[in-house]
Design a protein around this motif. Structure first.
Motif, mmCIF file in Angstrom:
data_model
loop_
_atom_site.group_PDB
_atom_site.id
_atom_site.type_symbol
_atom_site.label_atom_id
_atom_site.label_comp_id
_atom_site.label_asym_id
_atom_site.label_seq_id
_atom_site.Cartn_x
_atom_site.Cartn_y
_atom_site.Cartn_z
ATOM 1 N N ALA A 72 19.556 15.277 10.175
ATOM 2 C CA ALA A 72 19.392 15.285 8.718
ATOM 3 C C ALA A 72 18.218 16.159 8.285
ATOM 4 O O ALA A 72 17.349 16.529 9.081
ATOM 5 C CB ALA A 72 19.188 13.862 8.213
ATOM 6 N N SER A 73 18.214 16.480 7.004
ATOM 7 C CA SER A 73 17.044 17.053 6.344
ATOM 8 C C SER A 73 16.452 15.932 5.493
ATOM 9 O O SER A 73 17.179 15.270 4.738
ATOM 10 C CB SER A 73 17.433 18.234 5.458
ATOM 11 N N VAL A 74 15.147 15.701 5.633
ATOM 12 C CA VAL A 74 14.525 14.532 5.004
ATOM 13 C C VAL A 74 13.457 14.942 4.007
ATOM 14 O O VAL A 74 12.824 15.996 4.138
ATOM 15 C CB VAL A 74 13.908 13.588 6.068
ATOM 16 N N LEU A 75 13.284 14.086 3.004
ATOM 17 C CA LEU A 75 12.213 14.230 2.024
ATOM 18 C C LEU A 75 11.254 13.072 2.251
ATOM 19 O O LEU A 75 11.609 11.913 1.996
ATOM 20 C CB LEU A 75 12.788 14.195 0.606
ATOM 21 N N VAL A 76 10.083 13.363 2.789
ATOM 22 C CA VAL A 76 9.140 12.303 3.166
ATOM 23 C C VAL A 76 7.741 12.605 2.642
ATOM 24 O O VAL A 76 7.360 13.764 2.456
ATOM 25 C CB VAL A 76 9.062 12.122 4.705
ATOM 26 N N LYS A 77 7.000 11.531 2.418
ATOM 27 C CA LYS A 77 5.551 11.606 2.262
ATOM 28 C C LYS A 77 4.948 11.057 3.553
ATOM 29 O O LYS A 77 5.445 10.059 4.077
ATOM 30 C CB LYS A 77 5.073 10.765 1.078
ATOM 31 N N PHE A 78 3.909 11.697 4.041
ATOM 32 C CA PHE A 78 3.301 11.192 5.269
ATOM 33 C C PHE A 78 1.797 11.446 5.273
ATOM 34 O O PHE A 78 1.305 12.368 4.614
ATOM 35 C CB PHE A 78 3.936 11.837 6.507
ATOM 36 N N SER A 79 1.091 10.608 6.028
ATOM 37 C CA SER A 79 -0.341 10.781 6.277
ATOM 38 C C SER A 79 -0.611 10.369 7.710
ATOM 39 O O SER A 79 -0.129 9.320 8.158
ATOM 40 C CB SER A 79 -1.188 9.932 5.318
ATOM 41 N N MET A 115 0.840 -1.189 0.000
ATOM 42 C CA MET A 115 0.000 0.000 0.000
ATOM 43 C C MET A 115 0.874 1.237 0.000
ATOM 44 O O MET A 115 1.836 1.326 0.728
ATOM 45 C CB MET A 115 -0.907 0.001 1.232
ATOM 46 N N GLU A 116 0.559 2.233 -0.836
ATOM 47 C CA GLU A 116 1.344 3.446 -0.925
ATOM 48 C C GLU A 116 0.964 4.396 0.200
ATOM 49 O O GLU A 116 -0.150 4.370 0.716
ATOM 50 C CB GLU A 116 1.107 4.135 -2.287
ATOM 51 N N ALA A 117 1.900 5.257 0.551
ATOM 52 C CA ALA A 117 1.640 6.232 1.611
ATOM 53 C C ALA A 117 0.465 7.109 1.233
ATOM 54 O O ALA A 117 0.346 7.570 0.109
ATOM 55 C CB ALA A 117 2.886 7.096 1.847
ATOM 56 N N GLY A 118 -0.426 7.338 2.207
ATOM 57 C CA GLY A 118 -1.570 8.197 1.958
ATOM 58 C C GLY A 118 -2.760 7.471 1.386
ATOM 59 O O GLY A 118 -3.816 8.048 1.153
ATOM 60 N N GLU A 119 -2.642 6.159 1.139
ATOM 61 C CA GLU A 119 -3.719 5.416 0.509
ATOM 62 C C GLU A 119 -4.812 5.085 1.508
ATOM 63 O O GLU A 119 -5.938 4.799 1.152
ATOM 64 C CB GLU A 119 -3.120 4.129 -0.089
ATOM 65 N N GLY A 120 -4.495 5.099 2.794
ATOM 66 C CA GLY A 120 -5.493 4.798 3.818
ATOM 67 C C GLY A 120 -5.242 3.430 4.417
ATOM 68 O O GLY A 120 -4.928 2.478 3.729
ATOM 69 N N TRP A 121 -5.398 3.335 5.736
ATOM 70 C CA TRP A 121 -5.059 2.096 6.431
ATOM 71 C C TRP A 121 -6.286 1.319 6.821
ATOM 72 O O TRP A 121 -6.204 0.157 7.197
ATOM 73 C CB TRP A 121 -4.261 2.415 7.701
ATOM 74 N N GLY A 122 -7.474 1.971 6.788
ATOM 75 C CA GLY A 122 -8.640 1.372 7.441
ATOM 76 C C GLY A 122 -9.310 0.261 6.682
ATOM 77 O O GLY A 122 -10.171 -0.433 7.238
ATOM 78 N N GLY A 123 -8.995 0.070 5.394
ATOM 79 C CA GLY A 123 -9.734 -0.916 4.611
ATOM 80 C C GLY A 123 -9.180 -2.306 4.749
ATOM 81 O O GLY A 123 -8.554 -2.834 3.849
ATOM 82 N N TRP A 124 -9.409 -2.977 5.863
ATOM 83 C CA TRP A 124 -8.909 -4.339 6.085
ATOM 84 C C TRP A 124 -10.013 -5.342 5.833
ATOM 85 O O TRP A 124 -10.253 -6.263 6.601
ATOM 86 C CB TRP A 124 -8.399 -4.494 7.521
ATOM 87 N N GLY A 125 -10.796 -5.164 4.779
ATOM 88 C CA GLY A 125 -11.854 -6.101 4.439
ATOM 89 C C GLY A 125 -13.097 -5.919 5.291
ATOM 90 O O GLY A 125 -13.995 -6.753 5.290
#
Length: 357
Positions: free
Chosen positions: A66-73, A1-11
């Motif tokens: 460090a300085s970081v490049l991140v995607k987050f949700s 699952m890609e970042a930001g796609e949502g975690w809640g859909g576990w069937g």
């Protein structure tokens, strides 16, 4: 699952954007976060930050400054939509740990990650928004879930430390450390260049250049310094082209050629700059030399075709201008004008005697 796609859909069925709690085998209600936490690794030792790796990364873990490049949700329990995310931003920016990223759980979590890693974290209230929460979005004593993807990072600690020193102390830095500082500044510039922040990129490249020109190097170390200088000069040349300052681009391109007279990129940049300055013969000379170094380089060959087209347009306009002028001149005046102004002009046929044109 890609970042930001949502975690809640576990069937499980979602109701109005929320995921209902599940039940265990005995009919007791078990929260989604509780079930998730059972398979997560305890990062802090007090189960305040829990981690699950979704996609493994590679290389070193992120250093502390460090300085970081991140995607987050970030998500609240039972909610499928994030309360905070940067996944839809077109241009992500590097963020300094402790300055741009201050959420304790996120700081702890990112410091466990490697480049390319995608991970899911649970932050207990003391590592998130505390007992008070952050109204109206975050309720009191909320455990939050974050999905974080580490795209890249730059270890800027040594660079930051270096530029806080006086010039006298900077000269005492070991060469390897100075080269690392310069490379960090150049990489920072490259990131800004890719984001099309050309003015900011130029400043980073100039900082790298200033470091390299001040460093005292022994004879057997000069090659390393010159290699680093060459890269920065090429970066500055293309950056000035993007800023539409071809004269400055030419200066840095020629400085690069002083270090490596057969460098195809430097020759190409000089050719581009001369073409922008309408110095067609110099542009031709640079580009033909670049083509000799890299005969099958599409960018060089296309630039030669652009040069030929521009030169044709230039000669056509010159011819048109001369025709209008000659129409009001006598034969004797016309001959004198041509003798004074046209004898040194390169013919189109001679100019276009380029390979493939």
């Amino acid at each position: 699952m890609e970042a930001g796609e949502g975690w809640g859909g576990w069937g499980r069925e979602k109701r109005n954007g929320a995921c209902p709690p599940a039940e265990d085998g005995e009919g007791d209600v078990v929260s989604p976060y509780h079930r998730l936490s059972q398979r997560m690794r305890d990062v802090t030792g007090d189960r305040g930050v829990l981690k699950e790796v979704i996609r493994a990364g590679a290389g070193d873990v992120v250093p502390s400054e460090a300085s970081v490049l991140v995607k987050f949700s970030g998500y609240l329990e039972h909610m499928d939509r994030p309360f905070d995310t940067n996944c839809f931003k077109k241009n992500l920016r590097l963020m300094k740990l402790g300055e741009d990223i201050t959420l304790q759980g996120m700081l702890v979590g990112v410091l466990t990650m490697k480049r390319g890693e995608l991970a899911r974290f649970l932050f207990r209230p003391r590592y998130a928004f505390g007992t008070a929460g952050c109204p109206p979005l975050i309720p009191p004593n909320a455990t939050v879930l974050f999905e974080i993807e580490l795209l890249d990072f730059l270890d800027t600690a040594e660079s930051d430390e270096f530029f806080e020193l006086s010039p006298e102390h900077q000269k005492k830095f070991p060469l390897q450390k100075v080269l690392k500082v310069a490379e960090t500044e150049r990489e920072f510039g490259n990131y800004l260049f890719r984001q099309k922040h050309f003015m900011d990129a130029r400043e980073r490249y100039k900082r790298a250049s200033s470091v390299l020109h001040r460093v005292p190097a022994k004879e057997d170390e000069q090659t390393k310094v010159d290699t680093a200088k060459l890269l920065v000069l090429l970066n500055l040349s293309i950056t000035y082209l993007k800023l539409q300052h071809p004269a400055r681009a030419l200066v840095y391109g020629e400085r690069a050629l002083e270090l490596d007279q057969k460098n195809a990129k430097a020759l190409f940049r000089c050719g581009q700059a001369c073409l922008s300055l309408a110095e067609y013969e110099r542009a031709r000379d640079f580009l033909v030399q670049a083509q000799k170094e890299q005969p099958f380089n599409h960018d060089i060959n296309n630039e030669l075709k652009k040069l030929a087209s521009r030169y044709r347009e230039f000669k056509d306009k010159e011819k048109e201008m001369c025709t209008r002028m000659f129409s009001s001149l006598s034969v004797e005046e016309e001959f004198k004008f041509c003798e004074q102004n046209c004898s040194g002009s390169l013919s189109l046929q001679k100019f276009l005697m380029l390979e493939g044109l």
